[in-house]
Design a protein around this motif. Structure first.
Motif, short mmCIF file in Angstrom:
data_model
loop_
_atom_site.label_atom_id
_atom_site.label_comp_id
_atom_site.label_asym_id
_atom_site.label_seq_id
_atom_site.Cartn_x
_atom_site.Cartn_y
_atom_site.Cartn_z
N GLU A 51 0.82 -1.22 0.00
CA GLU A 51 0.00 0.00 0.00
C GLU A 51 0.85 1.27 0.00
O GLU A 51 0.41 2.34 -0.40
N ASN A 83 -2.33 -9.71 -3.39
CA ASN A 83 -3.40 -8.74 -3.10
C ASN A 83 -3.20 -7.44 -3.87
O ASN A 83 -4.15 -6.85 -4.37
N ALA A 84 -1.94 -6.99 -3.95
CA ALA A 84 -1.65 -5.75 -4.67
C ALA A 84 -2.03 -5.90 -6.15
O ALA A 84 -2.59 -4.99 -6.76
N LYS A 86 -4.33 -7.91 -7.37
CA LYS A 86 -5.81 -7.92 -7.40
C LYS A 86 -6.37 -6.50 -7.27
O LYS A 86 -7.38 -6.17 -7.88
N ASN A 87 -5.70 -5.67 -6.45
CA ASN A 87 -6.19 -4.31 -6.19
C ASN A 87 -5.66 -3.28 -7.17
O ASN A 87 -5.58 -2.10 -6.85
N ASP A 88 -5.24 -3.73 -8.35
CA ASP A 88 -4.86 -2.85 -9.46
C ASP A 88 -3.59 -2.04 -9.26
O ASP A 88 -3.40 -1.00 -9.90
N LYS A 89 -2.71 -2.47 -8.39
CA LYS A 89 -1.42 -1.79 -8.23
C LYS A 89 -0.62 -1.92 -9.52
O LYS A 89 -0.72 -2.92 -10.24
N LYS A 190 -4.44 -6.75 -15.52
CA LYS A 190 -4.82 -5.57 -14.73
C LYS A 190 -3.78 -4.47 -14.97
O LYS A 190 -3.54 -4.10 -16.10
N GLN A 219 -4.26 6.14 -10.97
CA GLN A 219 -4.70 5.33 -9.83
C GLN A 219 -4.71 6.17 -8.55
O GLN A 219 -5.54 5.97 -7.69
#
Ligand code: GLN
Length: 248
Positions: A51, A83-84, A86-89, A190, A219
């Protein structure tokens, strides 16, 4: 003022053929436009909080380095990386780093190394290495002033295959790319961009560097529209002369 935080993962182990050049290109193209950039180096044993970053970079590594980081990558940072994704990082992953995002790598001598399974792709090693300067074409970069051609340098024995949800980064014009068989190079899933092209990728292809910076800024900042133009005389010279040399 805009600001981007870039994370170089395993810079001491994944940094083949000047892969760090990609970080330098991202950084300088921001600095020249008055965008602040912080670069953090995160390696084995370091805490990794995805994050905190806007762009995460993984460079290339030989089979040996890939084995060294395997434990830390899978057991300490794996969940965070998945997770990053998946979360569009935004990620840029090169060669060995590209392979690491997939599910496994079967080396040419039969060893199977489990990887992150963040992207549906896998790699099988061959005895013959795929080495040389290469050219590929990215449709998403094409516009009225640019033909979307990317020039790079590849050196890998792994042949990478993409699952149905993952798109190739580009179409091969000269060279091997993902596997030397299907005519494609790299992967996009992504906001994850993967390529077999090493450290000269972004320095010699400013359009791709700016694309990644723009995706990261979009983003992060709702009011971001587009990047200002900068003088790319030397970048374009490097791009054009290398393509001419390769294409003959
Ligand atoms: N070890 C991998 C291969 O040879 C990646 C090498 C690299 O990053 N250049 O396929």
């Amino acid at each position: 003022m805009y600001e981007l935080n870039i994370c170089h993962l395993y810079p001491d182990l994944l940094n083949l053929y000047g892969d760090r050049g990609n970080i330098m290109a991202l950084k300088m193209r921001c600095v020249w436009r008055g965008i602040n950039v912080n670069v953090s180096n995160i390696s084995i044993g370091d805490k990794f909080d995805a994050e905190a970053y806007d762009i995460i970079f993984l460079g290339g590594g030989q089979d040996y380095e890939q084995e060294i980081i395997q434990d830390d990558l899978l057991n300490q940072k794996g969940e965070e990386i998945r997770n990053a994704v998946k979360n569009d990082k935004v990620f840029l992953a090169i060669c060995g780093g590209y392979q690491l995002l997939g599910s496994y790598y079967k080396t040419w001598d039969g060893k199977e190394i489990h990887f992150l399974n963040a992207l549906d792709l896998w790699t099988i090693g061959g005895k013959e290495r795929m080495i040389g300067n290469f050219v590929f074409e990215c449709d998403f970069l094409k516009n009225d002033h640019y033909d979307g051609k990317i020039v790079g340098f590849e050196n890998h024995s792994g042949r990478t295959y993409l699952g149905p949800g993952v798109k190739p980064l580009g179409k091969i014009i000269k060279g091997y790319g993902n596997n030397g068989e299907d005519g494609f190079e790299g992967a996009i899933y992504k906001n994850v961009y993967c390529s077999y092209s090493h450290g000269s990728l972004l320095p010699k292809n400013p359009a791709l560097a700016d694309h990644l910076i723009s995706v990261a800024l979009k983003q992060k900042y709702k009011d971001f529209v587009s990047l200002s133009g900068i003088d790319d005389e030397f970048e374009n010279l490097a791009h054009d002369t290398t393509i001419k040399r390769i294409m003959g």
